[in-house]
Design an enzyme around this catalytic site. Structure first.
Site, short mmCIF file in Angstrom:
data_model
loop_
_atom_site.label_atom_id
_atom_site.label_comp_id
_atom_site.label_asym_id
_atom_site.label_seq_id
_atom_site.Cartn_x
_atom_site.Cartn_y
_atom_site.Cartn_z
N ALA A 187 -16.30 -1.41 0.41
CA ALA A 187 -15.10 -0.34 1.70
C ALA A 187 -13.99 -1.32 2.31
O ALA A 187 -14.46 -2.04 2.38
CB ALA A 187 -15.74 0.50 2.56
N LYS A 217 0.69 -1.53 -0.13
CA LYS A 217 -0.11 0.05 0.03
C LYS A 217 1.00 1.32 -0.16
O LYS A 217 2.29 1.17 0.44
CB LYS A 217 -0.72 0.31 1.47
CG LYS A 217 -1.61 1.08 0.81
CD LYS A 217 -3.22 0.28 0.46
CE LYS A 217 -4.18 1.05 -0.33
NZ LYS A 217 -5.20 0.86 -1.06
#
Length: 355
Positions: free
Chosen positions: A267, A85
């Protein structure tokens, strides 16, 4: 961020990562965090998020959580990648166009310095156009460039397709129904994926109610024929809840009074901690891990850009999320575990990715 603060953040995260890089962009002077959780299956992959945080430590913690989740997502989807990430920690000053342009160059430089161990894609605050820049400035280490530039384009439709496959499979298990017709479904977040899901569910006969922190979206929601609410959907009488905004929605406090039978949405990092999965299970609430439900986007990007799959084969791999959810829920029921525990168990069955 001091070394002591960084060590404390790592301890709080409670995870093992192969690499963590916290740098300040040479051009933009903005903190950039890159977390590489695992490269066991192949190069780490994960989106690039540009977002305001209260501190660099909060941004680091988010990168650690999200990269760990990406490893699980890739494992469950049987992709040849581990998790990573990029998180850009914005402060108070507005991100002007010139500063943002320099920031994207700084991100590309940071990713390029990792030698291919990590590749990125769009996330909150970034676009396919940004990926085109990063792809050009690194040896192709960015997914989801515009289709006109040879990439797979915006991943929203693929993500929504995968969530819908997950939702339909879960509806069959939880509600004993083959369709969403007549079900009341709450959607939290009306961004690109939430909008696609809301329209799709309504078109198939569901009663869709939408909540979003941005009141300006109310007109769009109502124009789409859906119901707008300013109320907390976690407390409303709905058959299914679809979290489609940012993470952290489900905490010990928010689930305490929740009675919704099924929660499934795109989400990322919906739980504030893994213990919330147990709390949901104890309340007879079926929660489909976002690492399973939201994998459509990354499946589409990897299949189209890396595995040379055509569109029908790619769609079939995304639709297979439904069968994966069915196996996950069957495993959880058989072994008396939560869906999250079942997801971890199933992921370990695929130590090597399939091309």
């Amino acid at each position: 961020m001091s070394r002591t603060d960084l060590a404390s953040t790592l301890d709080r995260a409670g995870v093992e990562h192969e690499e963590l890089h916290v740098v300040r962009g040479a051009r933009s002077n903005i903190p950039i965090v890159v977390a590489v959780h695992s490269t066991t299956r192949g190069p780490a992959i994960g989106g690039c998020r540009i977002k305001a945080y209260r501190s660099v430590g909060d941004g680091v913690a988010d990168a650690l959580r999200l990269s760990r989740a990406m490893t699980l997502k890739c494992g469950l989807a049987e992709l040849p990648h581990g998790g990573g990430k990029t998180v850009v920690v914005l402060g108070d000053p507005p991100l002007t166009p010139p500063v943002r342009e320099n920031l994207v160059l700084d991100i590309a430089e940071t990713i390029g310095g990792l030698g291919g161990r990590y590749r990125t894609g769009p996330d909150i605050g970034t676009t396919p156009q940004d990926m085109a820049v990063i792809h050009r400035l690194t040896p192709g280490w960015a997914f989801c460039r515009p289709e006109a530039l040879g990439g797979s384009g915006n991943s929203s439709a693929a993500t929504a397709r995968g969530v819908r496959a997950a939702l339909d499979a879960a509806v069959a298990r939880v509600h004993g129904a083959r369709a969403v017709t007549g079900l009341r479904i709450g959607v939290i977040g009306y961004g690109s994926v939430g909008r696609l899901l809301g329209r799709s569910l309504a078109a198939d006969g569901a009663d869709v109610v939408v909540a979003d922190r941005d009141d300006r979206l109310r007109a769009q929601v109502e124009a789409d024929g859906l119901t707008w609410t300013a109320s907390d959907l976690l407390r409303q009488d709905v058959d299914i809840l679809v979290p489609a905004a940012t993470g952290g929605l489900l905490s010990p406090e928010t689930v305490a009074g929740c009675t919704i039978p099924l929660i499934v949405g795109p989400a990322n990092n919906q739980l504030t901690g893994d213990e919330v999965a147990t709390l949901l299970h104890e309340r007879a609430i079926t929660w489909i891990p976002d690492t399973v439900a939201s994998a459509g986007g990354i499946i589409h990007a990897v299949c189209r850009e890396e595995l040379a799959c055509d569109e029908p084969e790619t769609d079939a791999r995304i639709d297979a999320i439904g069968a994966r959810v069915d196996r996950l829920l069957a495993h959880a029921r058989t072994h008396g575990t939560t869906p999250l525990q079942a997801a971890h168990a199933l992921a370990t069955r695929h130590p090597q990715a399939t091309a």
